[in-house]
Design a protein around this motif. Structure first.
Motif, PDB file in Angstrom:
ATOM      1  N   GLU A 159       0.804  -1.221   0.000  1.00  0.00           N
ATOM      2  CA  GLU A 159       0.000   0.000   0.000  1.00  0.00           C
ATOM      3  C   GLU A 159       0.839   1.274   0.000  1.00  0.00           C
ATOM      4  O   GLU A 159       0.341   2.357  -0.310  1.00  0.00           O
ATOM      5  CB  GLU A 159      -0.956   0.026   1.196  1.00  0.00           C
ATOM      6  CG  GLU A 159      -0.297  -0.144   2.540  1.00  0.00           C
ATOM      7  CD  GLU A 159      -0.328  -1.598   3.020  1.00  0.00           C
ATOM      8  OE1 GLU A 159      -0.325  -1.798   4.254  1.00  0.00           O
ATOM      9  OE2 GLU A 159      -0.346  -2.497   2.167  1.00  0.00           O
ATOM     10  N   LEU A 160       2.127   1.161   0.308  1.00  0.00           N
ATOM     11  CA  LEU A 160       3.002   2.330   0.235  1.00  0.00           C
ATOM     12  C   LEU A 160       3.385   2.669  -1.203  1.00  0.00           C
ATOM     13  O   LEU A 160       3.859   3.768  -1.469  1.00  0.00           O
ATOM     14  CB  LEU A 160       4.282   2.096   1.049  1.00  0.00           C
ATOM     15  CG  LEU A 160       4.144   2.121   2.566  1.00  0.00           C
ATOM     16  CD1 LEU A 160       5.479   1.801   3.227  1.00  0.00           C
ATOM     17  CD2 LEU A 160       3.621   3.467   3.042  1.00  0.00           C
ATOM     18  N   GLN A 161       3.220   1.706  -2.108  1.00  0.00           N
ATOM     19  CA  GLN A 161       3.601   1.903  -3.515  1.00  0.00           C
ATOM     20  C   GLN A 161       5.053   2.376  -3.604  1.00  0.00           C
ATOM     21  O   GLN A 161       5.397   3.256  -4.381  1.00  0.00           O
ATOM     22  CB  GLN A 161       2.668   2.926  -4.173  1.00  0.00           C
ATOM     23  CG  GLN A 161       1.197   2.561  -4.100  1.00  0.00           C
ATOM     24  CD  GLN A 161       0.288   3.717  -4.469  1.00  0.00           C
ATOM     25  OE1 GLN A 161       0.363   4.799  -3.891  1.00  0.00           O
ATOM     26  NE2 GLN A 161      -0.572   3.493  -5.445  1.00  0.00           N
ATOM     27  N   ALA A 162       5.907   1.744  -2.797  1.00  0.00           N
ATOM     28  CA  ALA A 162       7.311   2.149  -2.735  1.00  0.00           C
ATOM     29  C   ALA A 162       8.003   1.924  -4.060  1.00  0.00           C
ATOM     30  O   ALA A 162       7.743   0.954  -4.762  1.00  0.00           O
ATOM     31  CB  ALA A 162       8.028   1.364  -1.631  1.00  0.00           C
ATOM     32  N   ARG A 181       1.241   7.714  -5.344  1.00  0.00           N
ATOM     33  CA  ARG A 181       0.223   8.757  -5.278  1.00  0.00           C
ATOM     34  C   ARG A 181      -0.778   8.531  -4.149  1.00  0.00           C
ATOM     35  O   ARG A 181      -1.067   9.429  -3.363  1.00  0.00           O
ATOM     36  CB  ARG A 181      -0.525   8.842  -6.614  1.00  0.00           C
ATOM     37  CG  ARG A 181       0.333   9.286  -7.786  1.00  0.00           C
ATOM     38  CD  ARG A 181      -0.461   9.204  -9.096  1.00  0.00           C
ATOM     39  NE  ARG A 181      -1.628  10.082  -9.074  1.00  0.00           N
ATOM     40  CZ  ARG A 181      -1.637  11.327  -9.514  1.00  0.00           C
ATOM     41  NH1 ARG A 181      -0.523  11.859 -10.013  1.00  0.00           N
ATOM     42  NH2 ARG A 181      -2.732  12.050  -9.479  1.00  0.00           N
ATOM     43  N   ASP A 182      -1.335   7.339  -4.075  1.00  0.00           N
ATOM     44  CA  ASP A 182      -2.371   7.070  -3.076  1.00  0.00           C
ATOM     45  C   ASP A 182      -1.815   7.162  -1.664  1.00  0.00           C
ATOM     46  O   ASP A 182      -2.456   7.719  -0.761  1.00  0.00           O
ATOM     47  CB  ASP A 182      -2.985   5.689  -3.313  1.00  0.00           C
ATOM     48  CG  ASP A 182      -3.726   5.593  -4.639  1.00  0.00           C
ATOM     49  OD1 ASP A 182      -4.118   6.650  -5.174  1.00  0.00           O
ATOM     50  OD2 ASP A 182      -3.905   4.470  -5.136  1.00  0.00           O
ATOM     51  N   ALA A 183      -0.607   6.606  -1.470  1.00  0.00           N
ATOM     52  CA  ALA A 183       0.011   6.651  -0.148  1.00  0.00           C
ATOM     53  C   ALA A 183       0.342   8.080   0.252  1.00  0.00           C
ATOM     54  O   ALA A 183       0.163   8.477   1.414  1.00  0.00           O
ATOM     55  CB  ALA A 183       1.265   5.785  -0.137  1.00  0.00           C
ATOM     56  N   GLY A 209       5.489  11.382  -2.500  1.00  0.00           N
ATOM     57  CA  GLY A 209       6.024  11.603  -1.168  1.00  0.00           C
ATOM     58  C   GLY A 209       7.268  10.802  -0.884  1.00  0.00           C
ATOM     59  O   GLY A 209       7.761  10.054  -1.737  1.00  0.00           O
ATOM     60  N   ILE A 210       7.760  10.992   0.319  1.00  0.00           N
ATOM     61  CA  ILE A 210       8.957  10.312   0.794  1.00  0.00           C
ATOM     62  C   ILE A 210       8.645   9.703   2.156  1.00  0.00           C
ATOM     63  O   ILE A 210       8.003  10.346   3.005  1.00  0.00           O
ATOM     64  CB  ILE A 210      10.149  11.290   0.924  1.00  0.00           C
ATOM     65  CG1 ILE A 210      10.459  11.953  -0.424  1.00  0.00           C
ATOM     66  CG2 ILE A 210      11.390  10.575   1.459  1.00  0.00           C
ATOM     67  CD1 ILE A 210      11.473  13.090  -0.328  1.00  0.00           C
TER      68      ILE A 210
END
Length: 446
Positions: A159-162, A181-183, A209-210
């Motif tokens: 779910e972090l889409q890392a 994007r979602d995270a 994000g980071i």
């Protein structure tokens, strides 16, 4: 300006590598080391690889050498999807991963460790390699199974889409990574205006994000979310908890460079740029400084063509000449290799090529003595930051090359690593090359 984010290029290299030899971690390969005289400048170039494997150096935002200063980590198709290390003095080549990697390779500066992400189902694993143990066993011929050298230090949930846009903090405790994007959207304040795609490459839209993961405990914390696409995440390797990143558009961004603290505080533009400035390829070079290029590669509208070198032939090999970027990146305003102080926020242009594209990828020595940059011709120049004297070190690295030289200083300031197609029969395949700082320059001030 990046044609694509560096983590994406690394991912392609790791996943889509051409079929080749299969071997395990610690396997050794014959030296390919060659010393070649540059035919134009006379500089003696040390090619650490010289065969057409398809090698690539780590991006200039990250360390290239191991903590002991003896080995250079690089990507290669020598072994499909794996990373390699080459000894700068002996030329010995050793495979340093097994099972593949995703994105950026992070060589620690103080310990003989290597960190990276690896795809694991729908998520990602954080992997640590004990390079000291690996090199010792490889040299002694006492290699063990991969888990004797590699260990999973954490898992990043799907779910972090890392992504592989990662950077190891100066404390070597936290690994920063990009999230999707979602995270990222979950942490944006209500009503935040998301930025749309910018420029003809249709990149740059947010949010992104980071986050960070503790490489000892596996703990995960959010760092920051922003309303635009994040690229080039890098840690200040001298000052723990300080991050530099960019708004990635594939070219000119409305505001390219950014900095933030690891706890999410202090988010601000690193260098507030004007609409006419084309800022690109920022790299943290010391505790207080970031080098970047302010490009001067585009013709001034209405000015005679003879004001600059003709751009004929650049367009196919270099980006930025297409329409859609606005009236930006010309020499009507100051341009060149710029260095920004993270504390005082002052910027100084330390040099610029007299014609042509100007500086493109830039770096500097941690002691503040030298700066280095390449241009669209793939020539590499060194600058004495005290006198502003500039000297071409090497050229002829072929505009047809599969990538750019990406010059990066060795931590001791005595040499520069580049990637070069100079030896390639096909004009594209890259090799790892070390360019020395001129001996008479090293003696200055001693």
């Amino acid at each position: 300006m990046s044609i694509r984010p560096p983590w994406y290029a690394c991912l392609l290299a790791a996943v889509l590598a051409a079929p080749c030899a299969h071997a395990g971690i610690g396997q050794r390969f014959p030296s390919e080391r060659k010393v070649v005289k540059d035919p134009v400048t006379g500089t003696m170039l040390t090619f650490l690889t010289s065969q057409p494997h398809g090698d690539a150096k780590i991006y200039p935002t990250h360390p290239q050498w191991t903590a002991d200063g003896k080995w250079v980590i690089f990507r290669s198709h020598m072994v499909q999807g794996e990373a390699m290390a080459v000894n700068e003095k002996t030329g010995d080549i050793v495979q340093v991963t097994e099972g593949g990697y995703s994105g950026m390779l992070n060589a620690a500066r103080h310990s003989m460790k290597l960190y990276f992400l690896r795809q694991a189902g729908s998520g990602q694993q954080v992997v640590e390699v004990d390079l000291a143990k690996l090199f010792a066993d490889s040299a002694a011929g006492t290699l063990k199974k991969a888990d004797a050298y590699q260990r999973v230090t954490g898992t990043l949930p799907a779910e972090l889409q890392a992504n592989g846009n990662t950077a190891l903090d100066a404390d070597e405790e936290w690994l920063y990574f990009g999230i999707g994007r979602d995270a990222a959207a979950k942490y944006l304040p209500a009503g935040t205006k998301l930025q749309p795609a910018f420029g003809p490459r249709h990149m740059g839209a947010g949010p992104a994000g980071i986050a960070r993961v503790n490489v000892r405990t596996g703990e995960i914390r959010h760092v920051v979310s922003v309303p635009f696409q994040v690229g080039h995440i890098q840690a200040n390797l001298w000052n723990a908890g300080e991050i530099v990143f960019c708004w990635e558009t594939g070219g000119k961004a409305p505001q390219r460079t950014w900095t933030v603290r690891a706890d999410g505080s202090g988010l601000r533009p690193l260098y507030p740029e004007a609409p006419y400035e084309w800022v690109t390829h920022e790299a943290v070079i010391s505790r207080d400084e970031v080098a970047m290029a302010i490009l001067g590669h585009r013709q001034i509208p209405g000015a005679p063509q003879s004001v600059q070198e003709p751009t004929t032939g650049w367009e196919g090999a270099n980006p930025g000449h297409d329409d859609g970027w606005g009236a930006t990146g010309t020499r009507e305003k100051p341009s060149g290799l710029a260095i920004v102080n993270l504390r005082t926020r002052q910027m100084q242009i330390v040099g610029q090529t007299p014609s042509g594209s100007g500086f493109w990828h830039v770096h500097g020595s941690p002691d503040g003595r030298w700066a280095v940059g390449d241009d669209f011709s793939r020539s590499v120049y060194i600058i004495d930051r005290k006198t502003h004297e500039m000297k071409m070190l090497t050229t002829g690295h072929k505009t047809t090359a599969g990538d750019h030289p990406h010059p990066t200083f060795k931590p001791d300031g005595t040499a520069i690593e580049i990637e070069s197609a100079m030896l390639s029969a096909d004009g594209r395949t890259m090799n790892i090359c070390i360019v020395p700082v001129p001996e008479d320059w090293l003696k200055r001030g001693q």
